[in-house]
Scaffold this active site. Structure first.
Site, mmCIF file in Angstrom:
data_model
loop_
_atom_site.group_PDB
_atom_site.id
_atom_site.type_symbol
_atom_site.label_atom_id
_atom_site.label_comp_id
_atom_site.label_asym_id
_atom_site.label_seq_id
_atom_site.Cartn_x
_atom_site.Cartn_y
_atom_site.Cartn_z
ATOM 1 N N LYS A 146 -16.147 1.209 -25.638
ATOM 2 C CA LYS A 146 -16.524 0.717 -26.994
ATOM 3 C C LYS A 146 -17.641 1.451 -27.720
ATOM 4 C CE LYS A 146 -18.235 -3.452 -28.900
ATOM 5 N NZ LYS A 146 -18.966 -5.018 -28.463
ATOM 6 N N SER A 148 -16.184 -8.403 -31.247
ATOM 7 C CA SER A 148 -16.321 -7.285 -31.766
ATOM 8 C C SER A 148 -15.650 -6.226 -31.051
ATOM 9 C CB SER A 148 -17.727 -6.815 -32.056
ATOM 10 O OG SER A 148 -18.419 -6.897 -30.835
ATOM 11 N N SER A 194 -16.942 -11.179 -27.741
ATOM 12 C CA SER A 194 -16.546 -9.895 -28.279
ATOM 13 C C SER A 194 -15.400 -9.261 -27.271
ATOM 14 C CB SER A 194 -17.634 -9.174 -28.519
ATOM 15 O OG SER A 194 -18.044 -9.440 -29.712
HETATM 16 N N1 GLN Z 1 -18.526 -12.956 -32.925
HETATM 17 C C1 GLN Z 1 -19.817 -13.149 -32.212
HETATM 18 C C2 GLN Z 1 -20.992 -12.526 -33.045
HETATM 19 O O1 GLN Z 1 -20.609 -12.171 -34.183
HETATM 20 C C3 GLN Z 1 -19.891 -12.522 -30.781
HETATM 21 C C4 GLN Z 1 -19.934 -10.911 -30.979
HETATM 22 C C5 GLN Z 1 -20.228 -10.274 -29.649
HETATM 23 O O2 GLN Z 1 -20.100 -10.861 -28.677
HETATM 24 N N2 GLN Z 1 -20.693 -8.928 -29.616
HETATM 25 O O3 GLN Z 1 -22.019 -12.517 -33.029
#
Ligand code: GLN
Length: 466
Positions: free
Chosen positions: A74, A149, A173
């Site tokens: 990532k 994400s 994410s």
């Molecule tokens: N969708 C969640 C957020 O936007 C989790 C994102 C993540 O785990 N980086 O905070």
């Protein structure tokens, strides 16, 4: 599915193909890319590493299980000398000065780094559309979002562009894109894998974990990445996950699920029905299943976003163009900071910085930030009580089906609510795995802290009865 790592390892050892051939094939796929899942292809690094593996094999030397296995990263992990953009304009041309501990451990084990993967900028999002590299498309249906994400990471694994990928999970994410692309994704216990070299989003829930096509592969990668790291004081000692135990039938396990996750108006009827069908299968296999009471989804989402925004506002305050990234000069220093930050962060990231600074500001922080901390303590205490009653908690990954591309961006509030089932386990710092079956977006298997082995063992059982 069988272990892809083991399969490729055997093929490399049997000289069915060389590592360079394998890497070239994957590089071609990553470059052609139907899904927009990649920010940078690490061609030189990958070919150099592959040549080393081939040299060992041709000399008849033994190779380790991960040696020669292509993996994705990532684009929030430092890998020395590579661009680490966090899918943002601010860091688009930023090159890492060092390598993240988790990634270094994989490199030391001989795994081949293939690509820095597209994701929501700084981990802010649930669809991988909040990125300056363009929306990532779902690997199964390209009209749908990849999830986020870590969307690029999930898609690359699902499309066989990489054998496994390393995502980051702060509030879902890894788990949610794994579910959206029908692969496994593990968010480990907080502290099991070092965060050193992971760009911080919300430091108190940030975790490093694998996305892969089999449970065995999740375990292999976890065993390499885990461990105490002097560079991350929150890391903990953990035990190796034993494959023979993961493969054995779980005995004496009690299972629970949150009644209010299932009995509410927000859940899609099909996801609800499929989840209940899974629970019935677990009961039919002889396991005791308990209904548990828990915080409602709104409370979980509000608590998570209050704390996550506060932490990200604080973490991203270092990005003002002084030390890193794309500085935009203006009349004076203050204007320079302002323009640099306004022009280089995405709308969603700015929303979070503004929200987070509000949460932390004088006059508001007691009422909002401290209240969030209190609720978090209550959530943690509730988990502790639950895990005195049961060993495993099952839940859907998301309340709704996979959205179409474009749907999520127009409604941030709906996006936050779609994280209802993942964020609670993050606040609890618990290990939790998405399995690619059970509901359209998968099923989450959660255990008490450090119970990764039990989770994987139970997931393996679920995979057999699904
Ligand atoms: N969708 C969640 C957020 O936007 C989790 C994102 C993540 O785990 N980086 O905070």
């Amino acid at each position: 599915m069988e272990s892809q790592i083991q399969k490729i390892h055997n093929q490399l050892v049997a000289k069915e193909f060389t590592c360079t051939e394998l890497v070239k094939e994957k590089l071609a796929l990553l470059k052609e890319n139907k899904y927009n899942s990649v920010n940078t292809v690490l061609e030189d690094l990958a070919l150099e590493a592959a040549a080393k593996v081939d040299a060992k094999i041709s000399k008849g030397e033994e190779i380790g299980l991960l040696e020669g296995i292509p993996f994705g990263i990532k684009d929030v992990y430092m890998v020395q000398g590579t661009y680490t953009s966090a899918s943002s304009d601010l860091l688009k041309k930023y090159k890492s000065a060092y390598t993240a501990t988790a990634i270094q451990k994989l490199l030391d084990a001989g795994a081949i780094p293939m690509a820095k993967e597209n994701c929501d900028s700084f981990g802010h999002g649930s669809s991988s559309e909040n990125t300056v590299f363009g929306s990532v498309k779902n690997a199964i249906d390209t009209s749908l979002v990849a999830g986020g994400s870590s969307g690029g990471s999930a898609v690359n694994v699902a499309a066989d562009y990489t054998v496994f990928s390393i995502g980051g999970d702060t509030g879902g994410s890894i788990r949610q894109p794994a579910g959206y692309n029908k692969i496994y994704g593990l968010k480990p216990t907080y502290g099991r894998v070092s965060r050193y070299g992971l760009m911080a989003y919300a430091s108190s829930t940030d975790t490093v974990g694998p996305l892969a096509k089999s449970i065995e592969d999740v375990a292999i990668v976890m065993n390499v990445m885990s461990g105490k790291d002097p560079k991350d004081q929150t890391t903990i000692l953990s035990e190796e996950i034993k494959q023979n135990i993961v493969a054995s039938k779980p005995e004496g396990i009690k299972v629970g699920y949150f009644k209010n996750f299932i009995e509410n108006d927000a859940i899609d009827p099909k996801i609800k029905a499929d989840f209940i069908a899974t629970i019935e299968k677990v009961k039919a296999a002889g396991y005791e299943v308990q209904e548990l009471d828990f915080f409602n989804a709104d409370t979980l989402v509000s608590t998570y976003y209050t704390l996550a925004m506060a932490e990200t506002a604080s973490n991203l305050s270092r990005l003002d163009g002084t030390n890193y990234g794309n500085r935009i000069e203006d009349k004076n220093l203050k204007e320079t900071y302002m323009v640099t930050r306004s022009e280089n962060f995405t709308e969603e990231t700015k929303r979070r910085i503004v929200g987070g600074n509000q949460v932390l500001s004088q006059g508001f922080s007691d009422a909002i930030y401290l209240k969030g901390q209190e609720l978090r303590n209550e959530i943690e205490a509730a988990f502790e009580a639950d895990f005195n009653k049961v060993d495993i908690i099952l839940s859907p990954v998301t309340p709704g089906p996979v959205p179409k591309i474009g749907e999520v961006l127009s409604n941030p509030h709906a996006m936050y609510l779609s994280d209802a089932y993942t964020v609670g386990f993050s606040l609890g710092q618990l290990p939790t795995l998405t399995c690619p079956f059970g509901t359209e977006t998968g099923i989450q298997v959660t255990g008490a802290k450090n119970k990764e082995q039990t989770i994987l063992q139970f997931a393996n059982f679920l995979n057999q009865v699904k």
